[in-house]
Design an enzyme around this catalytic site. Structure first.
Site, PDB file in Angstrom:
ATOM      1  N   GLU A 113      -6.480   7.151  -0.710  1.00  0.00           N
ATOM      2  CA  GLU A 113      -6.346   5.892   0.020  1.00  0.00           C
ATOM      3  C   GLU A 113      -6.951   4.711  -0.731  1.00  0.00           C
ATOM      4  OE1 GLU A 113      -4.497   5.212   2.666  1.00  0.00           O
ATOM      5  OE2 GLU A 113      -3.852   7.306   2.557  1.00  0.00           O
ATOM      6  N   HIS A 146       0.840  -1.206   0.000  1.00  0.00           N
ATOM      7  CA  HIS A 146       0.000   0.000   0.000  1.00  0.00           C
ATOM      8  C   HIS A 146       0.872   1.252   0.000  1.00  0.00           C
ATOM      9  CE1 HIS A 146      -3.325   2.683   1.444  1.00  0.00           C
ATOM     10  NE2 HIS A 146      -2.315   3.267   2.077  1.00  0.00           N
ATOM     11  N   GLU A 147       1.905   1.262   0.828  1.00  0.00           N
ATOM     12  CA  GLU A 147       2.783   2.433   0.898  1.00  0.00           C
ATOM     13  C   GLU A 147       3.589   2.593  -0.393  1.00  0.00           C
ATOM     14  OE1 GLU A 147       2.189   4.469   3.091  1.00  0.00           O
ATOM     15  OE2 GLU A 147       1.038   3.180   4.433  1.00  0.00           O
ATOM     16  N   HIS A 159       1.509   4.425  -2.863  1.00  0.00           N
ATOM     17  CA  HIS A 159       1.538   5.881  -2.671  1.00  0.00           C
ATOM     18  C   HIS A 159       2.782   6.483  -3.325  1.00  0.00           C
ATOM     19  CE1 HIS A 159      -1.934   6.808  -0.294  1.00  0.00           C
ATOM     20  NE2 HIS A 159      -1.612   6.011   0.699  1.00  0.00           N
TER      21      HIS A 159
END
Length: 300
Positions: A203, A130-131, A134
């Site tokens: 998100e 997930h990071e 980003h």
């Protein structure tokens, strides 16, 4: 495209910063705020990632001390087709994580000690993916700039309590008591609304791409459920001291905002989990975590 969005954000936050300066000190206050904002724009582009990491007491992970964790991140970065980011550890029992950096070539992922203790390696992989999403989407510069400016605007608004009601050298009296109190409330609120708009919109996309990177949407879904439950019970002292950075974390680390959906920095976690579960129903599944055995590594 990421730099365009960041430029627009810097312009909006600079305008808000100038407005606060003008309300506090009239024309002189606006000029001072402009000079400060110009310096902040340069600082946030080149150094805001280090500032945020310092706020949370993060220290860089030695690959020799945590080879499984390091290899996991490297494997996921390879799968994402991006450079290996620097890896940082935050010494707090609250499970959480965030990414920062101005571009994929100059980026970092920070995970907490609590995350590594509470989650399985598969769940940690989901969080890291997930990071990385980003970073690949260039959200990190946007979020870090927002955090830096939001904190500065809040501090500037607090100065209004001491200087907002006094006359300046031109005899102007920009604010009275009512105006000062309104500024102290509205300026941080406006900065917070910008944070919320950015975080909420990014998100879901990071969840989707992160699930694609790790190959198992349910790994991330399970991680989000655990983090949400534990974050509401375990303090993150540095996050509470630096609330302007809350939107950077994968789940809101602040207790005070945990149940306030109107002003939440993140989408509803249950909705995020539901979206990932729906994605898992039709997604091809990876068989293992990249470059790491299916066991708990020596990072506990």
């Amino acid at each position: 495209m990421g730099y365009v969005r960041t430029g627009i954000l810097m312009a909006v936050m600079t305008a808000l910063f100038l407005g606060v300066g003008a309300l506090i000190g009239g024309q002189s206050g606006a000029i001072i705020a402009l000079v400060i904002a110009a310096g902040m724009n340069l600082f946030t582009f080149w150094n805001s990632d280090r500032a945020v990491l310092s706020m949370h007491g993060a220290h860089e992970v030695d690959p020799r001390a945590a080879p499984d964790l390091y290899n996991m991140v490297r494997g996921l970065a390879d799968r994402a087709g991006m450079p290996m980011p620097k890896l940082y550890l935050i010494e707090t029992d609250q499970p959480n994580a965030f990414a920062t950096g101005r571009n994929p070539e100059n980026a970092a992922v920070a995970v907490t000690r609590g995350l590594l203790r509470a989650l399985t390696p598969e769940e940690v992989a989901g969080v890291v993916a997930h990071e990385l999403a980003h970073i690949r989407n260039r959200d990190t510069l946007l979020m870090t700039v927002t955090a830096t400016f939001a904190g500065a605007i809040s501090m500037l608004a607090n100065f209004a309590f001491f200087f907002g009601g006094s006359s300046n050298e031109e005899g102007e009296r920009p604010m009275g008591l009512v105006g000062t109190l309104a500024l102290m409330f509205l300026a941080p609120l406006a900065a917070g609304l910008v944070q919320m708009a950015i975080s909420r919109s990014r998100e879901y996309e990071a969840d989707r791409i992160g699930a694609e990177i790790c190959g198992r949407p349910l790994w991330l879904a399970s991680a989000l459920g655990k983090i949400e439950g534990l974050a509401q019970r375990i303090d993150n002292v540095r996050a509470e001291r630096n609330p302007a950075t809350a939107h950077m974390f994968i789940v809101n680390p602040l207790h005070a905002m945990g149940h306030d959906r109107l002003f939440a920095t993140h989408p509803n976690t249950a909705n995020r989990i539901a979206a990932l579960r729906a994605m898992a129903e039709g997604a091809p599944q990876a068989s293992r975590i990249p470059r790491v055995a299916a066991r708990r590594g020596p990072w506990n």
